[in-house]
Design an enzyme around this catalytic site. Structure first.
Site, mmCIF file in Angstrom:
data_model
loop_
_atom_site.group_PDB
_atom_site.id
_atom_site.type_symbol
_atom_site.label_atom_id
_atom_site.label_comp_id
_atom_site.label_asym_id
_atom_site.label_seq_id
_atom_site.Cartn_x
_atom_site.Cartn_y
_atom_site.Cartn_z
ATOM 1 N N GLY A 1 50.142 28.441 28.025
ATOM 2 C CA GLY A 1 49.025 28.055 28.544
ATOM 3 C C GLY A 1 48.022 29.413 28.371
ATOM 4 O O GLY A 1 48.206 30.309 28.452
ATOM 5 N N GLY A 2 46.765 28.818 27.689
ATOM 6 C CA GLY A 2 45.828 29.776 27.313
ATOM 7 C C GLY A 2 44.465 29.389 28.190
ATOM 8 O O GLY A 2 43.346 29.658 27.765
ATOM 9 N N GLY A 3 44.675 29.152 29.499
ATOM 10 C CA GLY A 3 43.750 28.744 30.254
ATOM 11 C C GLY A 3 43.415 29.851 31.125
ATOM 12 O O GLY A 3 43.566 31.154 30.987
ATOM 13 N N SER A 4 42.587 29.872 32.205
ATOM 14 C CA SER A 4 42.419 30.722 33.251
ATOM 15 C C SER A 4 43.553 31.685 33.653
ATOM 16 O O SER A 4 43.356 32.901 33.446
ATOM 17 C CB SER A 4 41.714 30.312 34.422
ATOM 18 O OG SER A 4 40.662 29.677 34.173
ATOM 19 N N ALA A 5 44.557 31.112 34.078
ATOM 20 C CA ALA A 5 45.885 31.896 34.537
ATOM 21 C C ALA A 5 46.557 32.513 33.282
ATOM 22 O O ALA A 5 46.613 33.824 33.224
ATOM 23 C CB ALA A 5 46.819 30.952 35.264
ATOM 24 N N CYS B 1 39.830 22.283 42.246
ATOM 25 C CA CYS B 1 39.202 22.449 43.439
ATOM 26 C C CYS B 1 38.402 21.317 43.947
ATOM 27 O O CYS B 1 37.577 20.552 43.588
ATOM 28 C CB CYS B 1 37.614 23.044 42.540
ATOM 29 S SG CYS B 1 36.271 23.473 43.217
ATOM 30 N N CYS C 1 35.926 28.447 47.253
ATOM 31 C CA CYS C 1 35.508 27.200 46.578
ATOM 32 C C CYS C 1 33.806 27.466 46.921
ATOM 33 O O CYS C 1 33.464 27.297 48.163
ATOM 34 C CB CYS C 1 35.734 25.968 47.420
ATOM 35 S SG CYS C 1 35.109 24.538 46.804
#
Ligand code: UQ1
Length: 454
Positions: free
Chosen positions: A51-55, A206, A387
């Site tokens: 995974g190359g998302g936010s995490a 979210c 949030c």
């Protein structure tokens, strides 16, 4: 030209290309995929990050910054061409940003010291410390980080894929790059009628976003003179239809948002879980076997159901619900000690946000490095997430909390109660967070409420 000469020239060229290809280290996979001979040997990495998302990006770069890894020790696997700053999509829906300014080519965000595989993931084989990519090649690892996010499933609502892609229909959704551009034009186009904003029962990214977009639309119509609270003559009427029994999962903020809903004259349809878009009628399932409810609408913002990716769900890493089954505090897998997870794909029982990653990533990275050195994990993640709830243009309620729905407010130290919407929080959300995200967070140097780290 004589045919034989042509043949010779083409053959020579083909041979040259083949030779060049064979000498080129990255093209062996092409051969593996077209021949039935044994697949090329697995490539080994100290850490494979899926995974190359936010995490995935935050963790990969924080690992790199520990100074304990050399070139290609860490691999990142992700087939996506683009990385999106998804928290910004509510702002796109409110007409405050352009979706194109929130994206970057994924490859441009990956440090050259990391080995980047622009491929999908097919199979996890944690018993053998191996993952198989979509093209059949295999990677082995000492430590595995699983952070591929979750799937936004437009097809989970009957009729939704057709409605969102129909330019004539006032049905839209902020949750995907392809559909977010339609949201604000539909809000601008509505001059009168019933607007419905939905939130499904079950897991979403979210959990505040389904109502943020409603509060912005309400403010837009109010400023245009088209919405008047508690006035039967108001041209636009607004309903919030949620599969949940309350406005928000944390009692403190839920109470503040419920007060806003009542004050602003928004109809609350609680326990209403959208299952179908039938022309201009929304169909909701009700709990406890009650009959379905049908409601006509003139504009509808839909949040579809979201789910774990099949390659996670059907793997030995998943829990019953399909999420990567990790310990709530250490982020270490409950069965496979060299597997870790953070972000949306993880089983961590907290709200799925980029803010949560700021607190999860350092815990995961610290524990993974300790594990490589033979040490024990520290149970250091307390469930922190946040949030930033847009409640109107110019104001945000900055909900920040940890496990158990317990508020943990960064700005309490300056005496602010964060259930009160503020202009300063609006600028954090609209200007500061998008900036610090690309400038620092994905590079591993942003610690969220802790400020700059590493
Ligand atoms: C945060 O760090 C962050 O990442 C850039 C967000 O963006 C999505 C957030 O929404 C929040 C709340 C944080 C936390 C940081 C502070 C200063 C409260």
């Amino acid at each position: 030209m004589a045919p034989s000469r042509l043949f010779t020239r083409q053959t020579a060229k083909a041979l040259a290309v083949a030779k060049q290809t064979l000498n080129h280290p990255t093209t062996y996979r092409t051969f593996a995929s077209v021949s039935s001979s044994p697949v090329s040997p697995a490539r080994n990495h100290k850490v494979v990050v899926v995974g190359g998302g936010s995490a995935g990006l935050t963790i990969s770069h924080q690992l790199l910054r520990t100074g304990k890894f050399s070139q290609d020790d860490i691999a990142v696997v992700d087939p996506a061409e683009w990385h999106h700053y998804q928290p910004g999509w509510t702002l796109v829906g409110g007409g405050l940003k352009d979706k194109h300014e929130l994206k970057r080519p994924l490859q441009s965000l990956v440090d050259p010291k990391l080995k980047f595989y622009p491929d999908s993931l097919a199979i996890f084989t944690p018993e053998d410390n191996t993952v198989t990519l979509g093209n059949g090649s295999k990677l082995t690892y000492d430590q595995l980080v699983v952070a591929p996010g979750i799937k936004v499933d437009l097809a989970s609502i009957k009729g939704l894929p057709e409605a969102v892609s129909d330019a004539e229909s006032n049905v839209s959704c902020i949750y995907t790059f392809d559909t977010v551009g339609k949201v604000f034009p539909t809000v601008q186009r509505l001059r009168a009628g019933q607007a419905i904003f939905t939130q499904p029962a079950g897991v979403v990214k979210c959990a505040g976003a389904p109502q943020k977009i409603m509060w912005l639309a309400l403010d837009h119509w109010k400023r245009a003179g088209l919405y008047k609270a508690h006035d039967d003559a108001s041209p636009v009427k607004i309903a919030f239809a949620t599969g949940l029994p309350v406005m928000f999962g944390v009692p403190k903020y839920s109470a503040a948002l419920e007060a806003l809903r009542q004050e602003r004259g928004v109809e609350g349809l609680f326990g209403h879980d959208l299952v179908e878009v039938d022309g201009n009628t929304a169909v909701f399932a009700r709990p406890d076997g009650k009959d379905k409810v049908r409601r006509p609408f003139d504009l509808m913002h839909v949040v579809p159901k979201m789910d774990a990716h099949a390659f996670v769900k059907n793997s030995p890493l998943a829990n019953e619900a399909g999420f990567v089954d990790v310990d709530d505090a250490t982020l270490r897998h409950k069965k496979f000690a060299n597997v870790w997870s953070a972000g949306d794909a993880s089983s961590l029982p907290t709200s799925k946000t980029a803010a949560a990653i700021t607190a999860q990533a350092p815990v995961l990275v610290g524990n993974l490095v300790k594990a490589m050195e033979g040490g024990e994990s520290r149970p250091a993640y307390d469930g922190y997430t946040s949030c930033p709830l847009l409640t109107e243009y110019g104001k945000v309620m900055l909900a920040e909390f940890k496990y158990g729905g317990v508020p943990q407010e960064t700005f309490s130290r300056v005496g602010w109660d964060q259930a009160t919407p503020r202009r300063a929080f609006y600028h954090l959300k609209k200007d500061f967070f998008p900036w610090v995200y690309y400038k620092s967070m994905v590079k591993g140097t942003w610690g969220g409420p802790k400020g700059w780290i590493n």
